[in-house]
Design an enzyme around this catalytic site. Structure first.
Site, PDB file in Angstrom:
ATOM      1  N   GLY A 130       0.826  -1.212   0.000  1.00 13.81           N
ATOM      2  CA  GLY A 130       0.000   0.000   0.000  1.00 13.81           C
ATOM      3  C   GLY A 130       0.849   1.247   0.000  1.00 13.81           C
ATOM      4  N   ASN A 131       0.217   2.392   0.203  1.00 12.58           N
ATOM      5  CA  ASN A 131       0.969   3.646   0.292  1.00 12.58           C
ATOM      6  C   ASN A 131       0.305   4.566   1.311  1.00 12.58           C
ATOM      7  OD1 ASN A 131      -0.973   5.476  -1.147  1.00 12.58           O
ATOM      8  ND2 ASN A 131      -0.580   4.009  -2.800  1.00 12.58           N
ATOM      9  N   ARG A 132       0.926   5.706   1.555  1.00 14.65           N
ATOM     10  CA  ARG A 132       0.509   6.584   2.656  1.00 14.65           C
ATOM     11  C   ARG A 132      -0.576   7.585   2.280  1.00 14.65           C
ATOM     12  NH1 ARG A 132       3.871   6.067   6.916  1.00 14.65           N
ATOM     13  NH2 ARG A 132       6.001   5.389   6.525  1.00 14.65           N
ATOM     14  N   SER A 133      -1.136   7.485   1.107  1.00 13.23           N
ATOM     15  CA  SER A 133      -2.154   8.465   0.716  1.00 13.23           C
ATOM     16  C   SER A 133      -3.322   8.437   1.710  1.00 13.23           C
ATOM     17  CB  SER A 133      -2.660   8.146  -0.686  1.00 13.23           C
ATOM     18  OG  SER A 133      -3.792   8.940  -0.966  1.00 13.23           O
TER      19      SER A 133
END
Ligand code: C5P
Length: 398
Positions: free
Chosen positions: A203-206
């Site tokens: 995943g990512n931090r958005s």
């Protein structure tokens, strides 16, 4: 000034008040007599630290019915009932709140809450149009569960959402014109999650906050909005927006291609994973004795480039780019190259790092146009950036 009218949603005004005072604002609460049937004056007095009256005959020497309106930087009425909207539209001054509404010269935000039938009644529609034509912002209510078992438009928008839009009007009084009525827009938001096995993902931090602010502001400017949302920081669905929740980049791609048909504008604010695991393991990958097998990744499609390729005549397509500077150029230089490579009409370039862009409330950057235009987006809320972007989109649509 926080006006509170007499509907069951009045209990949510206490949370809204709390949000305003915690962000440093001095708030004077003006409930109607009916509002005090739902929430006691003591609650508003304790939370605001200011006296609470409903009539014009308290503290007469201070002329509060004139002064309160004159001195306010912003008036928010939440909830605004059908009756309150009618009295405001008529210019009545039969209690302290409506009198103060007549003397206020600052931005005024009404957050309606009532039963769907009342909201849709021609009398209410006419009152809302009249108030809007005079420059007041009357929010679109949320849809969903009302007081009883019935559902439909008429719910008070989430207090966090009202607070965000109120902050926006303090930043920029002209941020919410009704210039997108009749337009259909599609916004993507949040981060995608690329599954490794049934319990793990890349995943990512958005946080999704920028895309949600874009959807919210467009809906309140009158657009029909579809929000395709990946993973977010537990954000509530914005009021008056159709939300499609997706997980992976491939799901987002499918949802976007379906949603953009016939749309006037498309904004890709989502943080789409560039890569995904080549294969999805059907069972939880077990911890073995040695190191795990290396992850083998494959490239995801660039949804934005696909949408540009499939763009319908007149459709405005907008991308986002989070850039850092390096040996070959500054963030703006990389942004210009990305604008050309993606073929978008508009590109929002965020310089990332230094507490900007990701997982935070504020944002700043540049808005680059395919026509060579370049606008600095000064630091402000994500809703403020959204309002500037919709100005640019509306100008291209007209
Ligand atoms: O190339 P980069 O990821 O920096 O581009 C960012 C822009 O492209 C954003 O608007 C993002 O939503 C979009 N994008 C996309 N599909 C991808 C990667 C990025 O639509 N696979």
């Amino acid at each position: 000034m926080l006006g509170v009218a007499g509907g069951i949603a009045a209990y949510k005004s206490a949370e809204l008040l709390r949000r305003f005072t915690e962000s440093g604002h001095s708030v004077r609460v003006l409930p109607t007599a009916a509002a005090l049937e739902f929430v006691g004056a003591a609650t508003f007095e304790a939370l605001s630290g200011q006296p609470v009256h409903t009539g014009v005959f308290h503290d007469v020497p201070a002329v509060p019915h004139v002064k309160l309106g004159q001195e306010a930087d912003l008036v928010v009425v939440a909830p605004a009932t059908a009756d309150l909207l009618a009295r405001a539209a008529q210019g009545r001054a039969d209690d302290l709140l409506t009198a103060a509404l007549l003397t206020a010269r600052c931005p005024v935000l009404f957050a309606p809450a009532m039963h769907t039938e009342m909201w849709e009644h021609p009398a209410t529609r006419a009152n809302v149009e009249l108030l809007r034509s005079r420059g007041a912002v009357v929010l679109e209510p949320a849809s969903g569960r009302l007081t009883g078992k019935d559902t439909g438009p008429g719910r008070l928008p989430d207090p966090a959402e009202i607070a965000e839009l109120a902050r926006l009007l303090l930043e920029r009084a002209s941020a919410l014109p009704r210039d997108l009525v009749g337009r259909r827009v599609v916004v993507s938001a949040g981060g995608t999650r690329e599954a490794l096995d049934p319990v793990r993902f890349l995943g990512n931090r958005s946080s999704g906050r920028q895309g949600y602010a874009l959807a919210r502001v467009a809906a309140q400017r009158g657009a029909h909005v579809t929000l395709v949302a990946g993973h977010t920081a537990d954000l509530a669905d914005p009021a008056a927006v159709d939300v499609v929740h997706v997980g992976s980049a491939l799901q987002m791609r499918e949802a976007m291609h379906a949603a953009v048909k016939g749309a006037d504008a498309v904004v890709m604010a989502a943080a789409v994973a560039d890569f995904r695991p080549v294969s999805l393991v059907g069972h939880k990958i077990k911890k073995g004795a040695g190191d795990p097998a290396p992850l083998v990744l494959t490239q995801n499609p660039d949804i934005l480039i696909e949408l540009v390729g499939a763009r319908e005549t007149g459709q405005v397509v907008v991308g986002f780019a989070a850039e850092t500077g390096d040996d070959t150029g500054d963030p703006l230089h990389h942004g210009r190259q990305k604008l050309a490579r993606k073929g978008v009409d508009l590109l929002v370039v965020n310089a990332v790092g230094d507490g900007l862009a990701f997982e935070v409330a504020d944002n700043a950057g540049w808005l680059l146009g395919a026509d060579g235009s370049e606008t600095v987006l000064g630091s402000g809320s994500k809703a403020l950036l959204a309002s500037h972007l919709w100005d640019a989109v509306a100008a291209r649509l007209s």
